[in-house]
Design a protein around this motif. Structure first.
Motif, PDB file in Angstrom:
ATOM      1  N   HIS A  99       0.825  -1.213   0.000  1.00 34.88           N
ATOM      2  CA  HIS A  99       0.000   0.000   0.000  1.00 34.88           C
ATOM      3  C   HIS A  99       0.859   1.264   0.000  1.00 34.88           C
ATOM      4  N   GLU A 100       1.974   1.197  -0.721  1.00 35.66           N
ATOM      5  CA  GLU A 100       2.801   2.387  -0.903  1.00 35.66           C
ATOM      6  C   GLU A 100       2.077   3.379  -1.802  1.00 35.66           C
ATOM      7  N   ARG A 101       2.446   4.646  -1.702  1.00 38.73           N
ATOM      8  CA  ARG A 101       1.707   5.698  -2.403  1.00 38.73           C
ATOM      9  C   ARG A 101       2.400   6.197  -3.670  1.00 38.73           C
ATOM     10  N   GLN A 102       3.666   5.846  -3.877  1.00 42.87           N
ATOM     11  CA  GLN A 102       4.432   6.418  -4.975  1.00 42.87           C
ATOM     12  C   GLN A 102       4.245   5.629  -6.267  1.00 42.87           C
ATOM     13  N   TYR A 103       4.559   6.296  -7.382  1.00 36.75           N
ATOM     14  CA  TYR A 103       4.721   5.636  -8.673  1.00 36.75           C
ATOM     15  C   TYR A 103       6.198   5.742  -9.026  1.00 36.75           C
ATOM     16  N   TYR A 104       6.844   4.589  -9.302  1.00 38.09           N
ATOM     17  CA  TYR A 104       8.252   4.583  -9.684  1.00 38.09           C
ATOM     18  C   TYR A 104       8.360   4.877 -11.177  1.00 38.09           C
ATOM     19  N   THR A 105       9.110   5.927 -11.508  1.00 33.89           N
ATOM     20  CA  THR A 105       9.193   6.392 -12.889  1.00 33.89           C
ATOM     21  C   THR A 105      10.451   5.875 -13.578  1.00 33.89           C
ATOM     22  N   ALA A 106      10.403   5.881 -14.892  1.00 35.12           N
ATOM     23  CA  ALA A 106      11.568   5.541 -15.708  1.00 35.12           C
ATOM     24  C   ALA A 106      12.429   6.781 -15.930  1.00 35.12           C
ATOM     25  N   GLY A 107      13.557   6.572 -16.619  1.00 40.59           N
ATOM     26  CA  GLY A 107      14.408   7.703 -16.975  1.00 40.59           C
ATOM     27  C   GLY A 107      15.142   8.276 -15.779  1.00 40.59           C
ATOM     28  N   ASN A 108      15.459   9.567 -15.865  1.00 39.24           N
ATOM     29  CA  ASN A 108      16.293  10.185 -14.837  1.00 39.24           C
ATOM     30  C   ASN A 108      15.564  11.250 -14.025  1.00 39.24           C
TER      31      ASN A 108
ATOM     32  N   GLU B 148       3.784  14.874  -6.753  1.00 39.81           N
ATOM     33  CA  GLU B 148       3.464  15.314  -8.110  1.00 39.81           C
ATOM     34  C   GLU B 148       2.931  14.126  -8.900  1.00 39.81           C
ATOM     35  N   ASN B 149       2.397  14.421 -10.067  1.00 39.76           N
ATOM     36  CA  ASN B 149       2.006  13.371 -11.002  1.00 39.76           C
ATOM     37  C   ASN B 149       1.967  13.949 -12.417  1.00 39.76           C
ATOM     38  N   PRO B 150       3.149  14.237 -12.980  1.00 43.75           N
ATOM     39  CA  PRO B 150       3.178  14.878 -14.297  1.00 43.75           C
ATOM     40  C   PRO B 150       2.715  13.968 -15.423  1.00 43.75           C
ATOM     41  N   GLY B 151       2.735  12.659 -15.223  1.00 42.18           N
ATOM     42  CA  GLY B 151       2.358  11.731 -16.282  1.00 42.18           C
ATOM     43  C   GLY B 151       0.979  11.132 -16.118  1.00 42.18           C
ATOM     44  N   ASN B 152       0.181  11.694 -15.197  1.00 36.15           N
ATOM     45  CA  ASN B 152      -1.139  11.148 -14.900  1.00 36.15           C
ATOM     46  C   ASN B 152      -1.058   9.641 -14.597  1.00 36.15           C
ATOM     47  N   TYR B 153      -0.054   9.269 -13.799  1.00 39.15           N
ATOM     48  CA  TYR B 153       0.143   7.871 -13.447  1.00 39.15           C
ATOM     49  C   TYR B 153      -1.018   7.377 -12.579  1.00 39.15           C
ATOM     50  N   GLN B 154      -1.382   6.112 -12.771  1.00 39.11           N
ATOM     51  CA  GLN B 154      -2.457   5.506 -11.999  1.00 39.11           C
ATOM     52  C   GLN B 154      -1.876   4.497 -11.011  1.00 39.11           C
ATOM     53  N   CYS B 155      -2.298   4.587  -9.773  1.00 37.48           N
ATOM     54  CA  CYS B 155      -1.854   3.687  -8.713  1.00 37.48           C
ATOM     55  C   CYS B 155      -3.022   2.840  -8.231  1.00 37.48           C
ATOM     56  N   TRP B 156      -2.728   1.916  -7.339  1.00 37.87           N
ATOM     57  CA  TRP B 156      -3.743   1.000  -6.821  1.00 37.87           C
ATOM     58  C   TRP B 156      -4.902   1.735  -6.163  1.00 37.87           C
ATOM     59  N   TYR B 157      -4.651   2.950  -5.678  1.00 38.86           N
ATOM     60  CA  TYR B 157      -5.683   3.708  -4.959  1.00 38.86           C
ATOM     61  C   TYR B 157      -6.332   4.783  -5.828  1.00 38.86           C
ATOM     62  N   GLY B 158      -5.921   4.849  -7.103  1.00 39.53           N
ATOM     63  CA  GLY B 158      -6.437   5.886  -7.999  1.00 39.53           C
ATOM     64  C   GLY B 158      -5.306   6.659  -8.626  1.00 39.53           C
ATOM     65  N   ARG B 159      -5.510   7.943  -8.844  1.00 44.91           N
ATOM     66  CA  ARG B 159      -4.461   8.777  -9.424  1.00 44.91           C
ATOM     67  C   ARG B 159      -3.316   8.930  -8.419  1.00 44.91           C
ATOM     68  N   CYS B 160      -2.100   8.583  -8.856  1.00 44.41           N
ATOM     69  CA  CYS B 160      -0.946   8.601  -7.944  1.00 44.41           C
ATOM     70  C   CYS B 160      -0.689  10.010  -7.419  1.00 44.41           C
ATOM     71  N   GLU B 161      -0.242  10.083  -6.182  1.00 48.96           N
ATOM     72  CA  GLU B 161       0.036  11.372  -5.548  1.00 48.96           C
ATOM     73  C   GLU B 161       1.525  11.712  -5.521  1.00 48.96           C
ATOM     74  N   TYR B 162       2.394  10.677  -5.691  1.00 44.30           N
ATOM     75  CA  TYR B 162       3.836  10.886  -5.537  1.00 44.30           C
ATOM     76  C   TYR B 162       4.591  10.120  -6.624  1.00 44.30           C
ATOM     77  N   THR B 163       5.796  10.583  -6.917  1.00 40.20           N
ATOM     78  CA  THR B 163       6.709   9.829  -7.773  1.00 40.20           C
ATOM     79  C   THR B 163       8.012   9.589  -7.021  1.00 40.20           C
ATOM     80  N   SER B 164       8.711   8.512  -7.402  1.00 42.83           N
ATOM     81  CA  SER B 164      10.015   8.203  -6.827  1.00 42.83           C
ATOM     82  C   SER B 164      10.718   7.234  -7.780  1.00 42.83           C
ATOM     83  N   ALA B 165      11.744   6.531  -7.289  1.00 44.53           N
ATOM     84  CA  ALA B 165      12.513   5.619  -8.153  1.00 44.53           C
ATOM     85  C   ALA B 165      12.967   4.401  -7.378  1.00 44.53           C
TER      86      ALA B 165
END
Length: 428
Positions: free
Chosen positions: A84-93, A111-128
């Motif tokens: 139940h983590e909140r982040q979306y892990y992004t590609a690239g740098n 943030e969510n610049p790519g409109n990423y979708q997470c298990w809970y809906g629209r992702c609230e965070y990004t990380s790597a």
């Protein structure tokens, strides 16, 4: 030890095994060496005098903004419903890049610049999240990272390892070694934990280490390490040991830590264990990694010959240390190309590289070469009283092609048959 944690599995559904890139050199057909059953594989090769030999190192040197070295690391993408983590892990740098000062910086952003979708809906965070699966594994050794962790409620940085057979057996049977985890509500404490069958998630076996005097790990760089040998793992922070685990700690459950593992670095946001960020959590937050290094027991400046049929020596062709160099028989001459050391990790080494089965092959006739040490089964060897040298990855014997003792005879693997071309004497 984590109090309410579930699977820390990779986001990928399968993990690829390390594949050797060079193509195998062509060989003619070779007759079997005999019909006798395989010799008993009892005694593990014993190590020579030990010294530290680096098998993996990344100091993250490079221009600011560059991604992590793709030859060492791959980037995972997606969310993680298991914890139940909140982040979306992004590609690239965008969320993992060099800073130009010898560091890898993993950045968590709200943030969510790519409109990423997470298990809970629209992702609230990004990380790597980065790992070395398919690029580097290790079985045993000293594994360390020097890092400065982020701070704040909901932050969850980690440096950890998963068994390279994850794709075949799943988690937790693959095993997990958490070298370091920190949760933001414990700024002065890190945890080291083992997870395996019957002792995973909140039932993991581990302990915490707390800095004295109320110091926070986010205030400075610290070195987090494990020293790992057969049946034993010891954790330390800045050289101070705080726990040791052996099979005796598992209460009869299965110890799954005597096999290759790959490395993982990540910065999670939220989840069952750390809890979610709150109004006190400032963003962005950064996990700053100064280096990651793996060393293993070896003696690179000493060693002795391995002799076989007609007293010829196991030899690195032309004393060339390049990956893919053939390993052959040759008149014994005392050069470094014929000085082999036996590591505590089961490897056999010369010229700083490992004795390796080409492309991790298992078929009779697969040639032997020199290659960067990577912890795979293609580089694991055992010996027995019958003087066979057996490759663990294939279950076959080191063999002189065609039962020949001529200079330049290529070495290969072949079904153990007891012939003179499979008998070896290791000199220490």
């Amino acid at each position: 030890m984590p109090s309410a944690r579930s699977s820390r599995r990779p986001l990928f559904t399968a993990v690829t095994a390390l594949a050797v890139a060079a193509a195998a050199l062509g060989l003619g057909a070779t007759a079997p060496t005999g019909a006798a059953p395989p010799a008993e594989r009892a005694a593990v090769l014993q190590p020579a005098a030990e010294a530290a030999a680096v098998t993996f190192s990344d100091d993250f040197d490079g221009a600011a903004g560059l991604p992590a070295d793709g030859a060492r690391w791959q980037i995972e993408t997606g969310d993680n419903v298991s914890n139940h983590e909140r982040q979306y892990y992004t590609a690239g740098n965008r969320n993992a890049a060099l800073d130009g000062q010898g560091h890898l910086v993993i950045t968590a952003r709200k943030e969510n610049p790519g409109n990423y979708q997470c298990w809970y809906g629209r992702c609230e965070y990004t990380s790597a999240r980065l790992n070395t699966a398919g690029k580097f594994t290790t079985r045993y050794g000293h594994v360390e990272a020097r890092m400065k962790v982020p701070r704040g409620q909901g932050m969850w940085p980690a440096f950890w390892m998963l068994g390279n057979d994850l794709g075949q057996v799943g988690w937790p049977d693959s095993g997990e070694i958490d070298v370091m985890e920190n949760v933001g509500f414990e700024p002065s404490t890190v945890h080291g934990t083992l997870h395996g069958p019957g002792y995973s998630g909140s039932g993991g076996i581990g302990a915490g280490y707390t800095l004295p005097g109320g110091q926070a790990f986010a205030d400075a760089f610290h070195t987090f390490a494990v020293d790992w040998s057969p049946g034993k793992i010891t954790w330390s922070v800045d050289g101070t040991v705080y726990q040791t685990r052996t099979p005796a700690d598992l209460g009869g459950r299965t110890w799954v830590f005597d096999k290759p593992f790959f490395l993982i670095l990540n910065l999670a946001v939220g989840g069952y264990w750390p809890g979610d960020p709150d109004g006190s959590t400032a963003f962005p937050q950064q996990l700053v990694v100064d280096h990651v290094r793996v060393t293993t027991a070896d003696s690179p400046t000493t060693g002795g010959p391995i002799t076989g049929i007609a007293g010829k020596c196991v030899d690195v062709a032309a004393a060339n240390s390049a990956n893919g160099t053939p390993v052959q028989l040759y008149d014994c001459n005392g050069t470094g190309a014929q000085k082999w050391t036996v590591g505590a990790d089961g490897t056999i080494r010369a010229l700083g590289k490992c004795l390796d089965v080409t492309s991790a092959g298992t078929a009779d006739g697969t040639p032997i070469q020199l290659w960067d040490c990577n912890g795979s089964g293609a580089q694991q060897w055992t010996a027995n009283a019958a003087r066979d040298i057996v490759n663990l990855g294939s279950g076959t014997c080191l063999d002189a092609t065609g039962n020949s003792s001529a200079n330049g005879t290529r070495l290969q693997i072949w079904t153990c048959g007891g012939g003179a071309n499979q008998k070896w004497t290791v000199t220490r």
